[in-house]
Design an enzyme around this catalytic site. Structure first.
Site, PDB file in Angstrom:
ATOM      1  N   GLU A 173       0.831  -1.231   0.000  1.00 35.81           N
ATOM      2  CA  GLU A 173       0.000   0.000   0.000  1.00 35.81           C
ATOM      3  C   GLU A 173       0.855   1.268   0.000  1.00 35.81           C
ATOM      4  O   GLU A 173       0.653   2.154   0.835  1.00 35.81           O
ATOM      5  CB  GLU A 173      -0.970  -0.019   1.185  1.00 35.81           C
ATOM      6  CG  GLU A 173      -1.988  -1.140   1.073  1.00 35.81           C
ATOM      7  CD  GLU A 173      -3.120  -1.087   2.085  1.00 35.81           C
ATOM      8  OE1 GLU A 173      -3.051  -0.303   3.051  1.00 35.81           O
ATOM      9  OE2 GLU A 173      -4.098  -1.843   1.897  1.00 35.81           O
ATOM     10  N   GLU A 292      -5.497  -8.353  -0.753  1.00 37.17           N
ATOM     11  CA  GLU A 292      -6.229  -8.095   0.506  1.00 37.17           C
ATOM     12  C   GLU A 292      -7.677  -7.873   0.131  1.00 37.17           C
ATOM     13  O   GLU A 292      -8.001  -6.924  -0.597  1.00 37.17           O
ATOM     14  CB  GLU A 292      -5.681  -6.863   1.248  1.00 37.17           C
ATOM     15  CG  GLU A 292      -4.349  -7.092   1.907  1.00 37.17           C
ATOM     16  CD  GLU A 292      -3.930  -5.944   2.825  1.00 37.17           C
ATOM     17  OE1 GLU A 292      -4.809  -5.325   3.474  1.00 37.17           O
ATOM     18  OE2 GLU A 292      -2.728  -5.662   2.881  1.00 37.17           O
ATOM     19  N   GLN A 352      -7.733 -11.321   6.984  1.00 38.90           N
ATOM     20  CA  GLN A 352      -6.563 -12.150   7.105  1.00 38.90           C
ATOM     21  C   GLN A 352      -7.009 -13.560   7.490  1.00 38.90           C
ATOM     22  O   GLN A 352      -8.148 -13.900   7.204  1.00 38.90           O
ATOM     23  CB  GLN A 352      -5.620 -11.519   8.138  1.00 38.90           C
ATOM     24  CG  GLN A 352      -5.158 -10.111   7.674  1.00 38.90           C
ATOM     25  CD  GLN A 352      -4.017  -9.506   8.475  1.00 38.90           C
ATOM     26  OE1 GLN A 352      -3.384 -10.198   9.267  1.00 38.90           O
ATOM     27  NE2 GLN A 352      -3.758  -8.214   8.290  1.00 38.90           N
TER      28      GLN A 352
HETATM   29  O1  AHR Z   1      -5.197  -6.164   6.703  1.00 37.28           O
HETATM   30  C1  AHR Z   1      -5.121  -5.077   7.560  1.00 37.28           C
HETATM   31  C2  AHR Z   1      -4.406  -3.898   6.921  1.00 37.28           C
HETATM   32  O2  AHR Z   1      -5.192  -3.392   5.880  1.00 37.28           O
HETATM   33  C3  AHR Z   1      -3.085  -4.186   6.273  1.00 37.28           C
HETATM   34  O3  AHR Z   1      -2.029  -4.132   7.169  1.00 37.28           O
HETATM   35  C4  AHR Z   1      -2.951  -3.079   5.273  1.00 37.28           C
HETATM   36  O4  AHR Z   1      -2.196  -3.456   4.151  1.00 37.28           O
HETATM   37  C5  AHR Z   1      -4.393  -2.732   4.922  1.00 37.28           C
HETATM   38  O5  AHR Z   1      -4.612  -1.379   4.990  1.00 37.28           O
END
Ligand code: AHR
Length: 505
Positions: A173, A292, A352
């Site tokens: 990011e 993500e 996650q």
């Molecule tokens: O997944 C949580 C966070 O979300 C990660 O660390 C980041 O890459 C995103 O903003």
């Protein structure tokens, strides 16, 4: 009762599905590592301190790759702190989450865990506070056979054979102002290109993911991809997408339509990749890594309190979203969206995996249970392998606050190498069941072997340690397939997996 139709032909092929679209993510954040995958002293911990109940739950999900070690965390991470004798590893302030990282679990330990969980590592390097030199060093440490400073350091630290990590993220990011060392698109494109060149000189067999936008809502989205790809297109293999959705206003109809945005996001990034390809007269195709994706909003207010109360704490219960039934429906629809775009999305990571916005939850010293979102992911990962097929769907539509013409039936289909056909569908209708007429004539004689359905009358219903089976999928009676046609009923607000096998006479 509403009515819809789905026609599927075995020749309507989208793509072979890359199994890596069922990837996930473990960040050194909250209780993902400490208290999640790793809890020495837990009655179910193995000889390395890994929770075997968590490993079993991960294995059931079937996760071929796990992105590691961040996330925002990686943009300030010094990998050298996390290798070598554990008692000599330094504790560090983590400026991404304002906590303290003990480095008790590092690359060697995680590689060991990933092996036990039947996963490969997708390793993210720090391009925030560090740069190409450091990327070269960690790659040499992980993948070079020996006879150089860092590969010999790995061997001295106890691992003779190279880890063979094939997939690497060039930072995380980097467009986000919240990121340590965030950059403009041009700055990032340049550093990503130089880092990519060097890394591929160390190990030409690796694949690299460049950072796309942190979300489709970013003001720089589009321009970011165009500018940075212009700099690094020739040396990278994938561009990343990140997106989380939430329902803070309780507008379920709108929330369930969020995949309209996800679909648009993917198609826009594909167009930009191809525009850069065209501009450069390149023969190379850059694909997408949606590394993500999930629902994320339930824990945001609580996290502010925790961070205020315990700045620099260890393994704090951060980002512990408790997922409800409607979240599972959206996750199902997000999986359908990934499959629909599987000709270009080759990698995706549910963000996650454990405790932190995760399908799997644990209690320190206690149990491990599946959140609602666990189930659609498990079904897609288990049955959504092989070839993705494009169904022709005719469905009633609705309008909501942000989206128009949203089909009530969202569906995708796959066919396995053995000829088993699976149709995944979400009925988004808030009040009515829907009859789905399936036309599967091109496959020859089929039998319906299973209809898995997930529904709850309360969209807010959740699973807890005490009541882990409150929201679970059930097997419902299968329908008859006659002359290649079948009729199934999709309950209002439901996730469905319809499975068919070739008829053996
Ligand atoms: O997944 C949580 C966070 O979300 C990660 O660390 C980041 O890459 C995103 O903003």
């Amino acid at each position: 009762m509403k009515k819809s139709t789905l026609i599927l032909d075995k020749e309507y092929k989208i793509s072979q599905i890359d199994p890596r679209i069922y990837g996930s993510f473990i960040e050194h954040l909250g209780r993902a590592v400490y208290g999640g995958i790793y809890e020495p002293g837990h009655p179910l911990a193995d000889e390395n301190g890994f929770r075997t109940d968590v490993i079993e739950a991960v294995k059931k999900l079937g996760v071929p790759i796990v992105r590691y070690p961040g996330g925002n965390f990686v943009s300030g991470f010094c990998w050298e702190d996390s290798v070598g004798p554990v008692d000599q590893r330094p504790e560090r302030l983590d400026l991404a989450w304002f906590t303290t990282e003990t480095n008790e679990v590092g690359l060697h330990e995680f590689a060991n865990w990933a092996k036990k969980a039947d996963s490969d590592i997708m390793y993210a390097i720090n391009l925030g506070t560090r740069g190409p030199e450091n990327a070269r060093d960690i790659l040499e440490y992980a993948n070079h056979p020996g006879g150089s400073k860092y590969s010999d350091m790995r061997i001295a630290n106890g691992i003779r054979d190279p880890l063979g990590i094939k997939l690497w993220c060039l930072g995380n990011e980097m467009d986000g102002p919240w990121q340590m060392g965030s950059k403009t698109a041009y700055e990032y494109g340049r550093i990503a290109n130089e880092t990519a060149k060097i890394m591929k000189w160390v190990d030409p067999s690796i694949e690299l993911v460049a950072c796309g936008s942190s979300g489709s809502y970013m003001p720089t989205f589009g321009d970011w991809e165009l500018t940075m790809l212009n700099e690094c297109y020739d040396n990278i293999d994938y561009v990343s997408l990140h997106r989380y959705y939430g329902n803070p206003t309780g507008d379920t109809a709108n929330f369930l339509a969020s995949t309209m945005d996800m679909d648009d996001f993917i198609r826009t990034v594909v167009s930009i990749c191809d525009a850069v390809k065209g501009k450069k007269h390149s023969k190379k195709q850059v694909h997408l890594s949606f590394d993500e994706w999930n629902v994320w909003y339930h824990s945001i207010e609580q996290d502010k309190e925790i961070k205020k109360r315990d700045r620099w704490g260890r393994a704090l219960p951060l980002l512990e979203d408790i997922y409800n039934f409607e979240d599972a429906l959206l996750v199902g629809s997000m999986l359908i969206t990934l499959l629909r775009n599987s000709d270009r999305v080759k990698i995706a990571c549910l963000a996650q995996l454990v405790n932190v916005i995760a399908p799997i939850m644990t209690r320190n010293g206690g149990g491990c249970w599946a959140q609602t979102i666990y189930y659609p992911f498990m079904h897609a990962s288990k049955y959504g392998r092989g070839t993705a097929l494009r169904p022709v769907i005719s469905s009633p539509k609705y309008d909501c606050s942000e989206y128009q013409d949203v089909p009530i039936i969202d569906a995708m289909a796959t066919v396995s190498d053995k000829g088993e056909v699976t149709v995944f569908c979400v009925n988004r209708d808030m009040s009515e069941d829907c009859v789905l007429d399936l036309d599967l004539r091109s496959f020859g004689p089929l039998v319906m072997t299973e209809h898995i359905a997930m529904h709850h009358d309360d969209v807010q219903a959740v699973n807890t340690e005490e009541n882990p089976e409150n929201v679970v999928p059930l097997n419902v009676p299968v329908s008859k397939v006659e002359d290649g046609k079948a009729e199934v009923c999709l309950q209002s607000l439901s996730w469905n997996v319809l499975r068919f096998s070739p008829k053996t006479i």
